[in-house]
Design a protein around this motif. Sequence first.
Motif, PDB file in Angstrom:
ATOM      1  N   ARG A 192      -2.364   9.257   4.462  1.00  0.00           N
ATOM      2  CA  ARG A 192      -2.322   8.010   3.697  1.00  0.00           C
ATOM      3  C   ARG A 192      -1.863   6.847   4.581  1.00  0.00           C
ATOM      4  NH1 ARG A 192      -0.293   9.898  -0.684  1.00  0.00           N
ATOM      5  NH2 ARG A 192       1.850   9.739  -0.007  1.00  0.00           N
ATOM      6  N   TYR A 206      -6.628  -0.831   5.051  1.00  0.00           N
ATOM      7  CA  TYR A 206      -6.051  -1.842   4.168  1.00  0.00           C
ATOM      8  C   TYR A 206      -5.301  -2.940   4.918  1.00  0.00           C
ATOM      9  CZ  TYR A 206      -7.396   0.967   0.196  1.00  0.00           C
ATOM     10  OH  TYR A 206      -8.129   1.649  -0.734  1.00  0.00           O
ATOM     11  N   ARG A 218       0.821  -1.207   0.000  1.00  0.00           N
ATOM     12  CA  ARG A 218       0.000   0.000   0.000  1.00  0.00           C
ATOM     13  C   ARG A 218       0.858   1.262   0.000  1.00  0.00           C
ATOM     14  NH1 ARG A 218      -4.063   0.748  -1.981  1.00  0.00           N
ATOM     15  NH2 ARG A 218      -4.311   2.578  -0.718  1.00  0.00           N
ATOM     16  N   LEU A 226      -6.261   8.891  -3.095  1.00  0.00           N
ATOM     17  CA  LEU A 226      -5.371   8.499  -1.995  1.00  0.00           C
ATOM     18  C   LEU A 226      -3.989   9.128  -2.161  1.00  0.00           C
ATOM     19  CD1 LEU A 226      -6.364   4.745  -1.618  1.00  0.00           C
ATOM     20  CD2 LEU A 226      -6.674   6.536   0.115  1.00  0.00           C
ATOM     21  N   ASP A 227      -3.520   9.229  -3.399  1.00  0.00           N
ATOM     22  CA  ASP A 227      -2.209   9.827  -3.661  1.00  0.00           C
ATOM     23  C   ASP A 227      -2.177  11.322  -3.336  1.00  0.00           C
ATOM     24  OD1 ASP A 227      -1.083   7.449  -4.446  1.00  0.00           O
ATOM     25  OD2 ASP A 227      -1.289   7.835  -6.606  1.00  0.00           O
ATOM     26  N   PRO A 261       3.658   1.300  -3.718  1.00  0.00           N
ATOM     27  CA  PRO A 261       3.121   0.464  -4.801  1.00  0.00           C
ATOM     28  C   PRO A 261       4.066   0.288  -5.987  1.00  0.00           C
ATOM     29  CG  PRO A 261       2.035   2.600  -4.761  1.00  0.00           C
ATOM     30  CD  PRO A 261       2.904   2.528  -3.543  1.00  0.00           C
ATOM     31  N   ASP A 313      -4.129   3.627   5.231  1.00  0.00           N
ATOM     32  CA  ASP A 313      -3.587   2.321   4.864  1.00  0.00           C
ATOM     33  C   ASP A 313      -3.546   1.374   6.058  1.00  0.00           C
ATOM     34  OD1 ASP A 313      -3.280   3.029   2.214  1.00  0.00           O
ATOM     35  OD2 ASP A 313      -1.171   3.568   2.416  1.00  0.00           O
ATOM     36  N   ASP A 329     -11.326   2.379  -9.471  1.00  0.00           N
ATOM     37  CA  ASP A 329     -10.085   2.079  -8.756  1.00  0.00           C
ATOM     38  C   ASP A 329      -9.051   3.164  -9.008  1.00  0.00           C
ATOM     39  OD1 ASP A 329     -11.206  -0.269  -7.823  1.00  0.00           O
ATOM     40  OD2 ASP A 329     -10.160  -1.558  -9.261  1.00  0.00           O
ATOM     41  N   ARG A 366      -7.306   5.510  -6.247  1.00  0.00           N
ATOM     42  CA  ARG A 366      -5.842   5.578  -6.112  1.00  0.00           C
ATOM     43  C   ARG A 366      -5.343   7.017  -6.255  1.00  0.00           C
ATOM     44  NH1 ARG A 366      -5.632   0.722  -9.091  1.00  0.00           N
ATOM     45  NH2 ARG A 366      -5.228   1.896 -10.981  1.00  0.00           N
ATOM     46  N   GLN A 367      -5.899   7.739  -7.229  1.00  0.00           N
ATOM     47  CA  GLN A 367      -5.484   9.123  -7.422  1.00  0.00           C
ATOM     48  C   GLN A 367      -5.863   9.986  -6.217  1.00  0.00           C
ATOM     49  OE1 GLN A 367      -7.430   9.882 -11.163  1.00  0.00           O
ATOM     50  NE2 GLN A 367      -5.563   9.484 -12.339  1.00  0.00           N
TER      51      GLN A 367
END
Length: 158
Positions: free
Chosen positions: A112, A120, A27, A104-105, A30, A116, A97, A101-102
Amino acid sequence: MKTVSDREEFAGWVSPHLAAMARLAARLAPDADRDDVVQEALVRAWLKRHQFDPQRGTPSARLLAITADQAGKARSRASRRLAPVPNEPASANHDDDLHLRQALDRLTDRQRLAVDCVHYVGLTVTETAAVMRCAEGTVKSTLADARAELRVLLEVAE
């Protein structure tokens, strides 16, 4: 009387936590090799094994904190050497997805890490506080801020 070697004791100490370490590494870094990150964390844990104090936290928190540190280093190294990859056509599910992801970035590193760890890796707030080396209240407020930010970012993406 049979004695257990340092290596066997260490292996028994880390074995229950390897899956969580791998999930967190995947996570947080990546673009890096997950197994390399875990291996680096294990080496670091081995070198500092005598510094572990069970009164200051659980083995899981200790190992995941080391993993988070190593993942951050790996992500930093990977970002310096990666070239941008062209976008490829994707399905609707892949688009969702990608948007997640974008989003979260775009969170801060601290946000984050909290997301995570809790969502996660499946850590509790207490365990996440130990990994992040902060108070439980700080984890809760960091998660609240991250969720608010994600809500805004994901609404904009739709």
